[in-house]
Scaffold this active site. Structure first.
Site, PDB file in Angstrom:
ATOM      1  N   PRO A  77       0.810  -1.221   0.000  1.00  0.00           N
ATOM      2  CA  PRO A  77       0.000   0.000   0.000  1.00  0.00           C
ATOM      3  C   PRO A  77       0.842   1.269   0.000  1.00  0.00           C
ATOM      4  CG  PRO A  77      -0.989  -1.604   1.441  1.00  0.00           C
ATOM      5  CD  PRO A  77       0.310  -2.195   0.987  1.00  0.00           C
ATOM      6  N   CYS A  78       0.437   2.213  -0.837  1.00  0.00           N
ATOM      7  CA  CYS A  78       1.297   3.356  -1.143  1.00  0.00           C
ATOM      8  C   CYS A  78       0.964   4.609  -0.364  1.00  0.00           C
ATOM      9  CB  CYS A  78       1.217   3.662  -2.644  1.00  0.00           C
ATOM     10  SG  CYS A  78      -0.431   4.160  -3.198  1.00  0.00           S
ATOM     11  N   GLN A  79      -0.027   4.572   0.521  1.00  0.00           N
ATOM     12  CA  GLN A  79      -0.449   5.824   1.160  1.00  0.00           C
ATOM     13  C   GLN A  79       0.665   6.487   1.948  1.00  0.00           C
ATOM     14  OE1 GLN A  79      -2.226   3.144   0.866  1.00  0.00           O
ATOM     15  NE2 GLN A  79      -4.345   3.657   0.382  1.00  0.00           N
ATOM     16  N   ASN A 116       4.782   0.803  -7.076  1.00  0.00           N
ATOM     17  CA  ASN A 116       4.306   1.789  -6.118  1.00  0.00           C
ATOM     18  C   ASN A 116       4.175   3.143  -6.811  1.00  0.00           C
ATOM     19  OD1 ASN A 116       3.802   3.088  -3.484  1.00  0.00           O
ATOM     20  ND2 ASN A 116       4.661   1.192  -2.661  1.00  0.00           N
TER      21      ASN A 116
END
Length: 368
Positions: A77-79, A116
């Site tokens: 996950p790239c948040q 990503n």
């Protein structure tokens, strides 16, 4: 014999599709996929079979054995890297590249691909990933790539990090298959694919407002907009955006937009027929979130149109509610883009076309 593939943070399986389907690359077989979204896992299982698991990867690793694989792919996950979270406060997910590399090590994979957001490339986390990979015996190459250069009708920039266990330099980044018009490359490559190329043949009017059952068009459904929403759509000209709405129909413009005189020009914008789409995100069905109005029709794009702009074939079957499917589409790695990366991985695994190490730096924005 197909190469064995593990997909982590797999989502609907856009990356798996690029690796396994002969229209994109082929030659790989899914032996394990993991995601914590049950609807996405259902989609993955529906299209690829294999072992699709809905779980938190760190919890799963405590009690399960990782199967042998030739390559591990996925996008933690790239948040934590996102421009929307510049301070990275309260976001533990940026550390999920660590269990990703645990699986690489435990599977005995000879290569891995991590996808990503573009910001990963220049982040401190990327340096930490490289250090861990080096300790595991992997060399790495990375680049920020635009999916439009690989046949996707969408401009979407992503960091691709490639790890490999060999004293060879792979042909990375993959050679573009398409080029931006009016560039030197466009003289010898097909132009970028456009919105028109992807969706012009679909019915102008969506088929109802429900998901439906006909497989080839089961996502081409509409919404039930209010009268004011329909009037707002109609006030935006081809290629226009919220500023045109304000100019053409001030009485229909939300006060918060009137007060905000600067900012993004994609909000409430129309896609252009003869350009790739903007980046498709998880709420593409809400034009107030970006340039997601149809080029000429007075409506947002449908789920089917969004899936095509990501490069998914109509035969790909999505599971879940409208919101769940939209999330799967917006979070996916476009399959044609994944296919171009898969070709590089196949070169490494087969030892074809990989070239000996050379001294000196080549190319731009590619990390050794």
């Amino acid at each position: 014999m197909a190469y064995r593939l593990i997909d982590l943070f797999a989502g609907a399986g856009g990356m798996t599709l690029g690796f396994t389907h002969r229209d994109f690359c082929g030659g790989f077989e899914s032996v394990l996929s993991i995601d914590n979204d049950q609807a996405a896992v259902d989609t993955h299982a529906s299209n690829f079979g294999g072992k699709a698991v809905c779980a938190d990867i760190e919890e799963w690793l405590k009690t399960n054995k990782v199967p042998k694989a030739d390559v591990v792919i996925g996008g933690p996950p790239c948040q934590g890297f996102s421009l929307l979270n510049k301070n990275r406060i309260g976001d533990e997910r940026r550390a999920l590249w660590e269990p990703f590399l645990d699986v690489v090590e435990l599977s005995g994979a000879r290569t891995f691909v991590m996808e990503n957001v573009a910001e990963l490339y220049s982040s401190a986390e990327f340096l930490a990933i490289k250090r861990r990979a080096k300790r595991m015996g992997f060399e790495m190459r990375a680049a920020v790539l635009n999916t439009a250069d690989y046949g996707v009708p969408q401009t979407r920039k992503r960091t691709i990090a490639l790890g490999f266990k060999a004293n060879l330099v792979p042909s990375f980044p993959p050679t573009p298959t398409h080029a931006q018009p009016e560039t030197l490359l466009s003289k010898r490559l097909p132009r970028w694919r456009t919105v028109r190329d992807a969706i012009a043949d679909l019915p102008a009017t969506p088929i109802g407002t429900e998901i439906g059952t006909e497989k080839t068009l089961n996502l081409h459904f509409g919404r039930n907009p209010t009268d004011i929403s329909l009037a707002r759509y109609a006030a935006v000209p081809p290629g226009g955006n919220r500023f045109d709405l304000q100019r053409n129909a001030l009485h229909l413009t939300p006060q918060c937009w009137i007060r905000k005189t600067s900012g993004g020009t994609d909000l409430f914008g129309r896609l252009w027929w003869d350009r790739p789409s903007v980046t498709i995100r998880t709420e593409f069905f809400k034009p107030e979130k970006g340039r997601y109005l149809h080029p000429v029709e007075n409506r947002p794009i449908t789920h089917r149109e969004a899936a095509r702009l990501m490069g998914f074939p109509d035969s790909f079957h999505f599971c879940g509610t409208k919101v769940e499917i939209a999330r799967q589409i917006g979070n996916a790695v476009p399959p044609p883009f994944a296919g171009a990366i898969a070709e590089v991985v196949k070169e490494i695994l087969s030892s074809r076309s990989a070239r000996p190490k050379q001294s000196g730096k080549r190319g731009a924005k590619v990390a050794a």
